[in-house]
Design a protein around this motif. Structure first.
Motif, short mmCIF file in Angstrom:
data_model
loop_
_atom_site.label_atom_id
_atom_site.label_comp_id
_atom_site.label_asym_id
_atom_site.label_seq_id
_atom_site.Cartn_x
_atom_site.Cartn_y
_atom_site.Cartn_z
N GLU A 804 0.79 -1.23 0.00
CA GLU A 804 0.00 0.00 0.00
C GLU A 804 0.83 1.29 0.00
OE1 GLU A 804 -3.27 1.64 3.01
OE2 GLU A 804 -3.76 -0.33 2.15
N PRO A 805 1.89 1.41 0.82
CA PRO A 805 2.68 2.65 0.77
C PRO A 805 3.31 2.90 -0.60
CG PRO A 805 3.21 1.36 2.74
CD PRO A 805 2.38 0.49 1.86
N GLY A 842 -8.89 -3.62 -3.00
CA GLY A 842 -9.88 -2.72 -2.41
C GLY A 842 -9.30 -1.75 -1.41
N SER A 843 -8.42 -2.21 -0.53
CA SER A 843 -7.85 -1.32 0.48
C SER A 843 -6.99 -0.24 -0.17
CB SER A 843 -7.02 -2.13 1.48
OG SER A 843 -5.94 -2.78 0.82
N THR A 844 -6.28 -0.61 -1.24
CA THR A 844 -5.45 0.39 -1.94
C THR A 844 -6.35 1.45 -2.57
OG1 THR A 844 -3.83 -1.33 -2.44
CG2 THR A 844 -3.68 0.71 -3.69
N LEU A 845 -7.47 1.03 -3.16
CA LEU A 845 -8.37 2.00 -3.79
C LEU A 845 -8.92 2.99 -2.77
CD1 LEU A 845 -10.41 -0.21 -6.29
CD2 LEU A 845 -8.60 1.40 -6.80
N GLY A 852 -14.32 8.34 -2.29
CA GLY A 852 -15.27 7.36 -2.82
C GLY A 852 -15.39 6.12 -1.97
N LYS A 853 -15.13 6.22 -0.67
CA LYS A 853 -15.15 5.02 0.18
C LYS A 853 -16.52 4.35 0.18
CE LYS A 853 -11.39 6.17 3.32
NZ LYS A 853 -10.99 6.49 4.69
N HIS A 860 -15.47 -2.07 -8.55
CA HIS A 860 -14.64 -2.38 -9.72
C HIS A 860 -13.62 -1.28 -9.93
CE1 HIS A 860 -13.36 -2.92 -13.90
NE2 HIS A 860 -13.49 -4.20 -13.57
N ARG A 861 -12.34 -1.67 -9.89
CA ARG A 861 -11.28 -0.68 -9.91
C ARG A 861 -11.15 0.02 -11.25
NH1 ARG A 861 -6.62 -5.36 -9.24
NH2 ARG A 861 -7.03 -6.43 -11.20
N GLY A 862 -11.48 -0.69 -12.38
CA GLY A 862 -11.37 -0.06 -13.68
C GLY A 862 -12.30 1.12 -13.83
#
Length: 1833
Positions: A804-805, A842-845, A852-853, A860-862
């Motif tokens: 994540e970092p 999901g956690s990275t997004l 947008g949490k 969907h990440r795309g």
């Protein structure tokens, strides 16, 4: 229920059944099997589906024995489940077949149960239905074809099935849409399956009067309608003919079947009417005009009709007539003569007919009593005519049919001759003569040669065809002819071996090899040692392997012939060794072989090094472990070969290393299995079971670290690309990642065990943080190739999500990069965005998009990324509308568009998400907003360039000129700055602001085109045909079309237009392939003519549609020829570009550099057979040009704009050996008439076009005709016509000289005719161009002219030159056009004559001309010396050398024009590359003048600024004079020479000057070093050190030619220093040369102060603190980076290489007082700054708050170079301190001890390593004795 529901129910049933104790194990196995079936059904990639189904089949085979424990009720759910899956896989025969295997197993012992379920399913397909759907028909077909139970069911229920098939076929033929699509095809296929699988059941319905045949009568009538053209589906028509043929086969009596076939052909010939087929009566009313009916019917009958029917006697047709010869052959011949579009099937039908004749030959003999193929028979004539006319057809697949036809014909002829006892067999002789007369460039000659060899014998062929060995070598120099030549060679060798073995006396292998050598050894050795690398490589790949396989003992003969020490023999030797190893698996590693192999591994030539590498890596067995020697040599080789310029070298390097890795992996797995299975045996044997394992693991780990260590920005592009390729090979070979997209190369099943073993040893941590950071630095590279490959490796192999970092910091960097005005940086940001998208969870997004949490889009990440980028683009556009200059500088739009394009189009998961119900609406809104926004941006940007802004501004239809755009941008800039536009301040250079806005506009427009085209291409097919609104509605598509139209019509920038055209091509392709009529209509309303031509060009050039467009070649050619006559320049320009693309497409790619090379193109026969209408168009244009040409009116010529293009096309064709009946000879007369065209260029091109138009067999006649047409003295013939005739004669003679296609008698006849035109070279002919052309013709005929004529000719030529000598008056007081050309031609003629005949008189005459003729004559001689490719005699070369040396001083003193002086010096250097002993003797006599020459030349280059080219030659001559005269090497002259070389070798100097410095070092540098070693003079030692220092710089030059010359210098230095054997000097590779120079400096010149001083200068002088401060300041980015003077140089890499040498020099400080003093001065000057930067470095990378800056630094080359240099200098500083401490000398400037500095250095290195900044790989090139003790360097 569907398969999914059946599977769920089945799983639930067996879970419950598994609770019973006896069935628990069986049910568990059944559940695993069912889960695999579910995975199979749910897969989207075919390879994944196949893999899961294969695993399911294996599981079922294991558990099938226990199934019999189940009763029928318990087994029924499983049967229904498997059958449900089978019903849903009828579109895939492989999947259906695997499921049928499971059904077969289930039915063993339970057949009635399974058959009952199959019957229910089959009955449900046709029950209560009259017309069957395509899916139902496909199911019926599949069960008939693959399922025994299904076939049994339909055999019993044939009548109702036929009823429904008949109804379906009738309905389909009445529906226009259905009959042209898949429905008609699958219905016909069902008929075919029924007739083929159930002939006994169908036969009575056709041939018996008792049966009711109405249903079958209807089916037959429908099939005939399909054949006759009722449907436009070509495949359905072909299949229908096959079905009818199968129906013919059901006849019990062959005669009845033959009569039915006869009636079918009568129907085709006579038209619609009643047809009687057995007992069936059919009325036909449709006959298509496309001519395909006869073809498909003939093809169907030839494909599958029984030979009893085909050979059946038909007395009703003619006496002794049979169906195959007297009915089918006329049909075949009629088809073959039709010029329709179905060329492929024409050739197939012809080949099939010959194949069936060969099969039916015994039966035909019973019908026919006479010969079919008698010598003068019409049948034989037609067969031969068709084969030879189509031998070169460019139709795809045609060559295979022609080849098979030729083989069938030869075999039929042999069998017939054998039957009739014909021993002469003249057809073979005729064919052989025909083959030999064809030009060697014709590929179609080689297969017939292979085919005829077994019939005539190799001795006959080799005796008749003397030039065959040379022609095979010619073929090996031409890529597309290599396989053909290989086949010929292989066939000859096979026949020879067979003949020699079957001889009277058995021969040993050695004797066989000797016999082979008599025929082929010189040919093969000359090819293997050829200077043409292409020929050399192909000879080894194609000829050598077959030689060693068929004649193993030839190895010794070849090895002896390749024992030389030059590059050619080394290459041949290593190739020979490689081929032997592949065949035998053994590699001899004796001392001599190993030494020679090392020379090859370090050779200067890329191909030698690659061949040696291949030798190390290849093996006939993949599990053969590498030996210790092979591993050692690989470790020595790879670090020195990472920065090669050649892309092919890098690819081949990767391929070779991949082979080595596969060997290591497979051998390690083998050892692992052996270790597991037999530990006790291995221990008792005393072997080391882990030896091979450890070696394999260690080498892979070493290669991994080597690759990673060179991925930093401090490496150049070449090194990074190679390192990435090696890393890709490691990850592909040594991980267990399974790639669905790959067919081969998947990891072995037990790979996990090897990975576990390696990781237990602390190795193979492929996905470590340091490796991840190294690849992330590559994502920020400025080159697309490095970015793409790094991204691919991260996505394919690394874990699914970044830490994540790292992801957060990387996202910040990507966001900054996509906003950059620099195109490369913005594109790098786009790649970063795409990679982050694919490696996020999901956690990275939630961290990246905190706003947008709670939004559902995060599911969907795309979609999440696309929405974010869309908002970003909207913000950038809004800023651009307010202040475009500011937006272009800080918030460019093109980077965000590129990111959107990559995220939307290159991420596979996006398309899946777009079809999910919960996301469809969000995607529709996003895409609609995106296209609208792109349209607004396009309108705005184009408006800016026209001084009109805003989406509603009125814009002119025409594109603005570049001046208008510059003025519009200038106004915008002034407006943005609050200033008024000032007139009259035109500037040649554009300002930074102008460039910013221009780049923003053009790159953004290009990205708009690419993005819109990609969107429509990828997303439009995803839209559902019915139901909800599609993803891209029609309104959105039309909006995109308007954008394309606007850009293509209003844009002048070629890059933007090209990018938009690429997108437009995708746009049109997607729309035209879409079933929606309204969408198909969109591309038809869009462009104007010019844009249409440009788009056509893009379509033709593109690989996607290029081949499909070949059917439109004729109309496109007609269009462009018309456009060439347009009054609009834009139209003519577009037509020229389309012509270039079209000719490249229809003639194939260029196979040589020369446009007119005979190896290129196809023959006129093949070309115009493929495009018959094009011939008439071209011929019409030629006649039109002849009509408009004539005498000029008012001083103006009448031009035909299309003429040059037509002549160019004809000239690109390839001559062939046909007679004058050839289809191309209609061009002969127009081309001959064009000889009189008043335009010179037209006459030249007409001569070139004549060469392929005239058949080579007619060259003699045409030459005699042309020579006879020349005017006699005093005759009337225009100068233009006379000149044009001579040009045509010269062109034909030049081709005959290259191909030797004219007999000596014919040449003498032509020469006799030309001798009668002797006056054309005399002064009586006043036109110099005509005299030149005649002289060139006579030069080509020189060997065929009479001696008397040659003497007269030479006298005239000599007198002409005598008249031009100094003091002689010219014959004409006026300067004539072409006189200089004539004098040059005369001079070259005399030089060529002197070179070939080598008489003292002729040599002396040339030397006298060189001394005293006019400047033009002297220049012509010098030019011939420099450019002459023909061999010069030794006498001529020596005489020219001496003449040039003797006259050098006078030339320098006369100092005529610089161009002549440059030619003189260049010729001198060219001739004195290998000076003879006489030159040395003469030079000693001319020592004083030579010294003066050196002084004059040095003064000239020092003070006169002679220009780079002259300076280059002057320095080369100075160096040459130093070599020739050792006494000239006094220190003042050497010092001046050295200073000039240092000035030229700087990276800021031009390429010519740097090359001059490298060439001078190559000529004299090694001699200077040798003199210094011998004399030990301090000043000479200093010069030698400076010379080698220059060599180090030049070996890192960005110009490959400079590095190549410098590597020769390094090789010579290594030789004179004693590092190589004295008897030979092998030129070494540049990197090896660099290390060798460092070694020589260390070992021979360590005591010179300059050595340490100069080596230190190679360390970068970058201040890390300043660089980091500048990085942190985050100043606005300028558009262009400051160019590095040398992009190839790698200061960081060189610093790591220099460190061990510098440390060894410091170890010798106590032995040299001067070195000791210098090191102390260096310590005082640099020590404090080093310590300061070290502390700053430690502090900067310790701060966690600046992670985005750390990521930016990770991709910064300056930071990496500065860090590496700092660590190297700190290491040196610690070493110096340690030495001073040992000698008790204090260093007051340094406030720490050496031990404290080393500890601090280790801490800094560890800190930097955590951030990916300090590579831990230690460089050791295998030739340095000291390793660095510092891990980072």
């Amino acid at each position: 229920m569907g398969a999914a529901q059946e599977a769920q129910a089945c799983l639930a049933f067996y879970r419950g059944l598994g609770r019973r104790e006896p069935l628990r194990g069986l049910c568990r196995a059944l559940l695993a099997f069912l889960q695999k079936l579910q995975q199979f059904a749910g897969g989207s990639v075919k390879r994944c589906k196949d893999k899961n189904l294969e695993e399911a089949l294996l599981l079922f085979q294991e558990l099938s024995k226990g199934i019999w424990e189940l009763d029928d009720a318990d087994l029924l759910p499983l049967v229904r489940c498997v059958l449900a899956f089978q019903m849903e896989t009828t579109s895939s025969s492989s999947s259906f077949h695997k499921l049928e295997q499971i059904v077969t197993k289930l039915s063993e012992g339970k057949e009635s149960l399974v058959a009952e379920e199959v019957n229910k399913l089959m009955s449900s397909l046709t029950e209560y239905k009259q017309v069957l759907s395509p899916g139902e028909l496909q199911t019926v077909c599949m069960f008939i074809e693959e399922s025994s139970l299904g076939r049994h069911h339909w055999r019993l229920g044939l009548a109702p099935l036929l009823l429904r098939v008949a109804a379906t076929l009738n309905w389909v033929l009445q529906d226009p849409t259905a009959r042209s699509g898949e429905w008609s095809y699958v219905t016909v296929k069902t008929c075919l399956q029924l007739f083929q699988a159930m002939p006994k059941e169908v036969s009575p319905l056709v041939w018996s009067e008792a049966e009711n045949s109405e249903i079958l009568q209807s089916i037959l009538g429908s099939l005939l309608q399909v054949i006759m053209g009722q449907t436009a589906n070509k495949d359905a028509r072909l299949l229908a003919s096959t079905a009818v043929s199968m129906l013919v086969n059901t006849a019990a009596e062959p005669e009845r079947g033959a009569r039915a076939v006869l009636t079918l052909f009568q129907l085709v010939d006579q038209g619609p009417g009643e047809l009687r087929f057995g007992e069936l009566k059919v009325e036909t009313s449709v006959l298509s005009s496309d001519g395909l009916a006869r073809l498909v019917l003939t093809r169907g009958l030839l494909t599958c009709c029984k030979k009893e029917i085909l050979s059946c006697r038909l007395d009703s047709v003619a006496p002794q007539a049979c169906l195959l010869l007297d009915v089918l052959f006329p049909a075949v011949w009629a088809v073959s003569e039709e010029q329709k579009d179905y060329h492929y099937y024409r050739f197939q039908v012809f080949s099939l007919w010959l194949q069936r004749v060969l099969q039916c030959l015994p039966e035909i003999r019973k019908v026919k009593e006479s010969r079919m193929l008698a010598e003068n028979s019409e049948l034989l004539h037609r067969l031969c005519q068709f084969i030879w006319n189509n031998a070169e057809s460019p139709v795809e697949g045609a060559s295979e049919f022609i080849h098979s036809s030729f083989q069938h014909l030869l075999e039929i002829y042999r069998l017939e001759c054998h039957r009739f006892e014909d021993l002469e067999r003249p057809l073979y002789e005729q064919f052989l003569r025909r083959i030999i007369t064809m030009p060697w460039q014709v590929k179609a000659r080689y297969f017939p040669l292979c085919a005829i060899l077994p019939y005539v014998g190799t001795e006959k062929v080799l005796d008749t065809y003397k030039d065959l060995p040379q022609h095979l070598l010619n073929c090996l120099s031409t890529n597309h002819l290599c396989p053909a030549a290989s086949d010929v060679y292989k066939t000859i060798l096979q026949q020879q071996r067979k003949q020699w073995i079957e001889g009277e006396e058995p021969a040993t292998e050695e004797e066989l090899a000797q016999k082979w050598a008599l025929h082929w050894l010189p040919t093969l050795v000359s090819a293997l040692t050829s200077p043409i690398s292409f020929l050399q490589s192909n000879a080894s790949n194609y000829l050598l392997v077959w030689t060693l396989r068929l004649f193993p003992a030839s190895y010794a003969l070849l090895a002896e012939s390749c024992s030389g020490g030059d590059s050619a023999h080394l290459r041949a030797w290593v190739t020979l060794l490689n081929s032997r190893k592949i065949i035998t698996g053994a590699l001899p590693l004796d001392g001599e072989t190993l030494e020679r192999l090392c020379c090859c591994l370090h050779s200067r030539e890329d191909n030698i090094r690659l061949a040696a590498l291949g030798l190390l890596c290849c093996s006939p067995r993949t599990n053969q472990a590498l030996s210790e020697v092979e591993v050692r040599l690989l470790k020595e080789f790879l670090p020195l070969n990472l920065n090669c310029d050649s892309s092919s070298f890098r690819q081949l390097l990767q391929a070779a290393v991949r082979k080595a890795l596969v060997r290591l992996r497979d051998s390690a797995l083998s050892q692992l299995r052996s270790k597991t299975q037999s530990k006790a045996t291995e221990r008792s044997a005393g072997a080391d079971p882990e030896g091979a394992l450890a070696q394999a693991v260690d080498f892979v780990e070493w290669l991994l670290q080597l690759s990673i260590s060179f991925l930093s920005p401090g490496s150049n592009y070449q090194r990074k690309k190679t390192a990435l390729l090696l890393l890709a090979a490691v990850l592909e070979t040594c991980t267990d990642t399974w790639s669905p997209a790959r067919k081969k190369g998947q990891p072995p099943q037990n790979m996990a065990a090897l990975l576990s073993w390696a990781r237990q040893k602390g190795c193979w941590d492929f996905f470590s943080r340091s490796n991840l950071l190294a690849l992330l630095s590559c994502l920020q590279d400025s080159t697309n190739e490095v970015r793409e490959l790094a991204s691919e490796l991260l996505i394919r192999y690394f874990p699914p999500a970044f830490p994540e970092p790292i992801a957060v910091a990387l996202f910040e960097r990507a966001r900054e990069a996509v906003s950059s005005p620099r195109v490369q940086e913005a594109e790098a940001g786009a790649v970063l965005m795409k990679t982050i998208l694919q490696k996020s969870d999901g956690s990275t997004l939630k961290r990246l998009f905190p706003e947008g949490k709670a939004a559902p889009t995060l599911q969907h990440r795309g979609l999440c990324f696309a929405q974010y980028l869309l908002r970003m683009l909207q913000a950038h556009y809004a800023m651009a509308c307010q202040d475009l200059l500011q937006a272009a500088s800080t918030n460019s739009m093109h980077g965000v568009m590129a990111a959107l394009r990559r995220c939307l189009l290159e991420v596979p998961e996006g398309a899946v998400s777009m079809l999910k119900g919960e996301h469809v609406q969000s995607w529709q809104e996003l895409l609609s907003h995106l296209v609208t926004l792109l349209g607004d941006i396009s309108t705005f940007l184009l408006g800016v360039l026209q001084s009109r802004q805003g989406p509603n501004a009125n814009q002119p239809a025409a594109a603005p000129s570049f001046a208008d755009m510059v003025n519009a941008i200038g106004s915008l800039i002034m407006l943005g700055k609050g200033l008024e536009q000032q007139d009259g301040e035109d500037s040649i250079l554009l300002s930074e602001e102008h460039n910013l806005i221009l780049t923003c506009c053009w790159v953004s427009v290009k990205e708009i085109g690419l993005l819109l085209g990609g969107l429509v291409e990828k997303i439009l097919p995803l839209a559902p045909l019915a139901g909800p609104e599609p993803l891209l509605p029609l309104t959105v598509v039309k909006m995109a079309a308007r954008v394309f139209q606007e850009v293509l019509l209003k844009c002048r920038h070629w890059g933007a237009v090209e990018g938009c055209s690429m997108g437009f091509t995708k746009f049109c392709t997607a729309l035209l392939n879409h079933p929606h009529a309204e969408l198909q209509a969109v591309p038809r309303t869009m462009l104007a003519q010019v844009s249409a031509l440009h788009v056509l060009q893009t379509l033709v050039r593109g690989s996607g549609l290029g081949t499909a467009l070949l059917q439109y070649v004729t109309p496109m050619m007609a269009l462009l020829l018309k456009a060439l006559g347009s009054s609009s320049w834009a139209m003519r320009n577009a037509a020229i570009q389309l012509f270039s693309a079209l000719t490249a497409r229809v003639l194939g790619p260029k196979r040589s550099r020369d446009d007119s090379c005979a190896q290129d193109g196809v023959s006129p026969q093949a070309f115009f057979s493929r495009y018959p209408q094009l011939r008439e168009i071209l011929l019409g244009e030629l006649h039109s040009a002849l009509e408009t040409a004539g005498e000029p009116e008012g001083g103006r010529f009448h031009l035909c704009p299309s003429l040059h293009a037509i002549l160019t096309l004809l000239a690109k064709l390839q001559p062939r050996a046909d007679g004058l009946s050839s289809v191309s000879t209609c061009f002969l007369e127009p081309l001959l008439q064009l000889a009189g065209n008043p335009i010179y260029a037209v006459r030249v091109m007409a001569a070139k076009a004549l060469v392929p138009v005239v058949p080579t067999a007619e060259y003699g006649k045409i030459l005699l005709r042309l020579a006879g047409d020349l005017a006699k003295r005093g005759g009337v013939l225009s100068h233009n016509t006379l000149h044009g005739r001579l040009l045509q004669i010269r062109a034909l003679l030049a081709y005959t000289a290259d191909t030797n296609c004219l007999s000596p008698d014919a040449m003498r006849s032509v020469a006799h005719q030309m001798e009668g035109q002797f006056w054309l070279v005399t002064p009586a002919q006043q036109c110099p161009l005509i005299r030149s052309a005649y002289l060139q013709v006579i030069s080509l005929l020189a060997g065929s002219c009479t001696q008397g004529f040659a003497k007269r000719f030479r006298e005239v030529v000599s007198s002409e030159l005598d008249s031009l000598g100094p003091g002689q008056k010219a014959r004409s007081s006026e300067l004539q056009v072409g006189s200089a050309v004539f004098h040059q031609v005369i001079t070259h003629f005399l030089c060529k004559e002197a070179a070939s005949l080598a008489g003292p008189e002729r040599v002396g005459a040339v030397c006298l001309l060189l001394q005293g003729a006019e400047v033009d004559i002297q220049s012509a001689i010098l030019t011939w010396v420099i450019e002459g490719e023909e061999e010069r005699s030794k006498d001529l070369e020596e005489s020219l050398q001496l003449t040039l040396l003797e006259n050098l001083k006078s030339v320098l003193q006369g100092r005529r024009d610089k161009e002549f002086l440059k030619l003189y010096l260049e010729a001198l250097v060219h001739l004195c590359r290998n000076p003879p002993s006489q030159a040395q003797d003469v030079f000693h006599k001319l020592l004083a003048p030579a010294a003066a020459c050196v002084d004059v030349l040095l003064s000239m280059v020092e003070t006169e600024s002679p220009g780079p080219d002259l300076l280059f030659q002057a320095l080369s001559v100075i160096s040459l004079l130093f070599v020739l005269g050792s006494k000239l090497r006094d220190c003042p002259l050497l010092e001046r020479w050295c200073v000039m070389l240092e000035r030229c070798s700087r990276s800021i100097s031009s390429e010519v000057l740097r090359l001059a410095a490298a060439r001078s070092l190559k000529l004299a540098g090694a001699d200077v070093v040798q003199s210094a070693l011998e004399a030990s003079c301090p000043s000479l030692l200093s010069v030698a050190v400076r010379v080698m220092d220059m060599g180090i710089y030049l070996l890192q030059d960005e110009d490959p030619e400079v590095r190549r010359e410098a590597s020769v210098f390094a090789s010579l230095v290594q030789h004179v220093s004693g590092a190589q054997p004295q008897d030979s000097c092998v030129f070494i590779q540049g990197n090896r040369g660099l290390v060798c120079l460092l070694r020589v400096l260390l070992e021979k010149f360590w005591g010179c102060q300059e050595t340490f001083e100069f080596l230190l200068r190679h360390l970068p002088t970058l201040d890390l603190s300043n660089i980091l401060t500048e990085l942190e300041a985050n100043k606005p980015v300028s558009l262009y980076k400051e160019d590095e003077p040398n992009v190839f140089a790698e200061p960081a890499v060189l610093s790591r290489l220099l460190l061990p040498f510098l440390l060894q020099l410091l170890d010798r400080v106590p032995a040299s007082t001067r070195l000791c003093e210098f090191t102390q001065r260096w310590l005082k000057a640099t020590g404090p700054s080093i310590l300061h930067n070290l502390q700053h470095c430690k502090h900067w990378w310790s701060r966690e708050a600046i992670a985005p800056l750390h990521m930016k630094a990770l991709g910064c080359a300056k930071v990496h170079a500065a860090v590496t240099a700092l660590l190297v200098k700190a290491t040196l500083l610690a070493h110096v301190l340690n030495g001073l401490e040992r000698t008790h000398i204090s260093a007051s400037e340094i406030h720490c001890t050496s031990q404290e500095l080393r500890r601090e250095l280790v801490l800094v290195q560890d800190l930097l390593a955590q951030h990916g900044m300090a590579p831990t790989f230690s460089l050791d090139y295998g030739i340095t004795s000291t390793r660095s003790s510092v891990r980072a360097v």
